[in-house]
Design a protein around this motif. Structure first.
Motif, PDB file in Angstrom:
ATOM      1  N   PRO A   1       0.716  -1.449   0.079  1.00 35.30           N
ATOM      2  CA  PRO A   1       0.156   0.150   0.265  1.00 35.30           C
ATOM      3  C   PRO A   1       1.209   0.992   0.022  1.00 35.30           C
ATOM      4  O   PRO A   1       0.178   2.495  -0.260  1.00 35.30           O
ATOM      5  N   ALA A   2       2.286   1.537  -0.042  1.00 32.29           N
ATOM      6  CA  ALA A   2       3.012   2.023   0.760  1.00 32.29           C
ATOM      7  C   ALA A   2       3.226   2.933  -1.008  1.00 32.29           C
ATOM      8  O   ALA A   2       3.933   3.898  -1.384  1.00 32.29           O
ATOM      9  N   ILE A   3       3.154   2.163  -2.028  1.00 26.71           N
ATOM     10  CA  ILE A   3       4.036   2.042  -3.209  1.00 26.71           C
ATOM     11  C   ILE A   3       2.938   3.668  -3.976  1.00 26.71           C
ATOM     12  O   ILE A   3       1.556   3.764  -4.701  1.00 26.71           O
ATOM     13  N   LEU A   4       3.348   4.775  -4.764  1.00 26.44           N
ATOM     14  CA  LEU A   4       2.946   5.492  -5.115  1.00 26.44           C
ATOM     15  C   LEU A   4       3.108   5.338  -6.983  1.00 26.44           C
ATOM     16  O   LEU A   4       1.926   5.754  -7.706  1.00 26.44           O
ATOM     17  N   MET A   5       4.635   5.572  -7.347  1.00 27.79           N
ATOM     18  CA  MET A   5       4.367   5.080  -8.403  1.00 27.79           C
ATOM     19  C   MET A   5       6.246   4.621  -8.757  1.00 27.79           C
ATOM     20  O   MET A   5       6.882   3.645  -7.992  1.00 27.79           O
ATOM     21  N   TRP A   6       6.336   3.825 -10.211  1.00 29.91           N
ATOM     22  CA  TRP A   6       6.857   2.931 -10.787  1.00 29.91           C
ATOM     23  C   TRP A   6       8.194   3.992 -10.900  1.00 29.91           C
ATOM     24  O   TRP A   6       7.861   4.563 -12.087  1.00 29.91           O
ATOM     25  N   GLY A   7       9.578   4.103 -10.493  1.00 34.91           N
ATOM     26  CA  GLY A   7      10.375   5.020 -10.798  1.00 34.91           C
ATOM     27  C   GLY A   7      11.315   3.762 -12.097  1.00 34.91           C
ATOM     28  O   GLY A   7      12.304   3.333 -11.385  1.00 34.91           O
ATOM     29  N   LEU A   8      10.785   3.782 -12.810  1.00 30.92           N
ATOM     30  CA  LEU A   8      12.211   3.794 -14.340  1.00 30.92           C
ATOM     31  C   LEU A   8      13.280   3.425 -14.851  1.00 30.92           C
ATOM     32  O   LEU A   8      13.222   4.822 -15.535  1.00 30.92           O
ATOM     33  N   GLY A   9      14.333   3.833 -14.062  1.00 29.75           N
ATOM     34  CA  GLY A   9      15.566   4.225 -14.220  1.00 29.75           C
ATOM     35  C   GLY A   9      14.983   5.549 -14.049  1.00 29.75           C
ATOM     36  O   GLY A   9      14.546   6.596 -13.187  1.00 29.75           O
ATOM     37  N   ASN A  10      17.423   5.835 -13.771  1.00 29.47           N
ATOM     38  CA  ASN A  10      17.566   7.443 -13.689  1.00 29.47           C
ATOM     39  C   ASN A  10      18.854   7.817 -14.455  1.00 29.47           C
ATOM     40  O   ASN A  10      19.755   7.330 -14.222  1.00 29.47           O
TER      41      ASN A  10
END
Length: 435
Positions: free
Chosen positions: A138-147
């Motif tokens: 439940p804590a997940i907001l988005m997937w940060g796919l790469g930086n």
């Protein structure tokens, strides 16, 4: 798994925080919405959600106390970190903090070959496994796919990377339709943004890391033709590649007061001027790291004290200063500043500081070698050596320094603490050369 539990109220300095009681482990559904005026927003379980975030996974109770509501991570391994014997995601959920979960996508400068079918296939499978493992938390907001996987200096020629990211985004969405996909780039280059628009249609949110130009990023993104939401995913002081240098090429670190002003101004402008496209921001770094110096980007000292940048974000997020604030350093008076001395010379230096709460202040002085590493894009650096024998004596904000015996480039640091968990950190550059 059920996370429901009874949790106590606790205090951070003079700010008190209570854990939320979590009812279940059901994933929060997060969607991107465009309202009747054309403004983008995030909806989290149907409620409007604006990111007041920080990069990092430390000092999370302080984040909540200052008005923050989200963190950003860079690699999936961070989710295995435990705080108070709880996994990071569980701890964040109890505090009411959402997480933009970083999935590290390999960089060509680190040896990854996007034309190698095996490397590409292995990375795809790792992405799929990561999403499957954590998607229901439940804590997940988005997937940060790469930086910054396109490389911080890349302008064009990254088509193969954008196309592969589009494929990876399809994998993420097939495994988890409940959370948006964000990819983070270095700076708001129009050529990069055009490449993403042309070759990466499955991106939901564009993340941009920017420092000296952070306040203008929203306008730059829109000017480049971006038609989807964006988040300012790293911002802080001017970067070490953006500031004036000494005559021998050492980057001059902004003062603690200048850093605090940068954070506040960027967040304020972003909130006021980019409400139509921006879904929030993540200041950098809610913690500490060695990058050019040990104090340039960290918002905390290694010993845990908050720095003025934290005060600035508290004011920007809540409209109020914290109850107890960091000391203010107005200047360092030292003949060492951007000067060259011979080995073993004695120099007196003094720091001028005040405390907004009239707390008694203590002062720590030290000499450290200038880093000789030339890392790129935040890559890991080793900590340069300290020279404790250079401090001859110190009292009441004044120090006598003996310059190092070995010729080279150095910095004189002073840390001012108030005994209440707050501090300021400043330094001056100097050089030692044989006559």
């Amino acid at each position: 798994m059920n996370y429901a539990k009874r949790l106590p109220i606790f205090c951070v300095g003079m700010l008190c925080v209570s854990f939320l009681t979590v009812e279940s482990s059901r994933a929060a559904e997060v969607t991107v919405k465009r309202d009747d005026q054309g403004h983008f927003t995030l909806l989290r379980d149907g409620e409007l959600y604006f990111i007041r975030g920080a990069g990092g996974s430390e000092h999370l109770s302080e984040l909540v106390a200052c008005g923050g509501n989200s963190i950003r991570t860079w690699g999936i391994e961070t989710l295995e970190k435990r705080i108070d014997n709880k996994p990071l995601l569980d701890y964040c959920e109890e505090l009411g903090i959402s997480v933009s979960v970083g999935i590290w996508i390999q960089h060509e400068r680190h040896g990854f070959d996007y034309s190698d079918p095996k490397q590409v296939a292995d990375q795809r499978e790792k992405v799929r496994e990561a999403v499957r493992r954590y998607k229901d938390h439940p804590a997940i907001l988005m997937w940060g796919l790469g930086n910054e996987m396109e490389g911080p200096e890349s302008e064009s020629g990254a088509v193969r990377i954008w196309k592969e990211l589009d494929h990876l985004a399809k994998i993420v969405k097939s495994e988890d339709p409940n959370h948006p996909v964000m990819t983070v780039i270095a700076g708001a280059s129009a050529l990069k943004i055009k490449g993403i628009m042309d070759h990466y249609p499955n991106i939901d949110v564009l993340g941009v890391n920017s420092y000296g130009a952070a306040a203008s990023v929203a306008g730059d993104v829109k000017a480049a033709g971006w038609k989807k939401p964006f988040a300012l995913t790293e911002f802080g002081p001017s970067g070490h590649w953006e500031v004036p240098q000494t005559s021998w090429g050492a980057a001059i670190e902004p003062s603690s007061r200048a850093k605090a002003a940068s954070y506040f101004v960027t967040q304020s402008i972003l909130t006021e001027d980019a409400g139509d496209i921006c879904v929030g921001s993540y200041c950098f770094l809610w913690g500490q790291k060695q990058e050019k110096t040990s104090t340039w980007y960290g918002m905390f000292l290694p010993s845990g004290e908050r720095l003025p940048q934290v005060d600035a974000m508290c004011r920007a997020w809540t409209g109020e200063w914290p109850e107890n604030r960091c000391p203010k350093v107005s200047q360092i008076d030292s003949d060492l500043t951007e000067a060259t001395f011979g080995p073993g010379e004695l120099v007196t230096s003094r720091v001028h500081a005040t405390d907004p709460d009239d707390d008694p202040m203590t002062y720590t002085w030290y000499v450290q070698a200038e880093t000789t590493e030339r890392s790129v894009g935040g890559d890991r650096e080793s900590v340069p050596p300290l020279f404790p024998n250079c401090l001859v004596r110190a009292r009441d904000g004044e120090a006598v320094i003996r310059t190092p015996d070995q010729p080279g480039n150095y910095r004189l640091f002073v840390i001012v603490r108030d005994g209440q968990g707050n501090a300021s950190a400043d330094n001056v550059c100097f050089r030692v050369a044989n006559n």
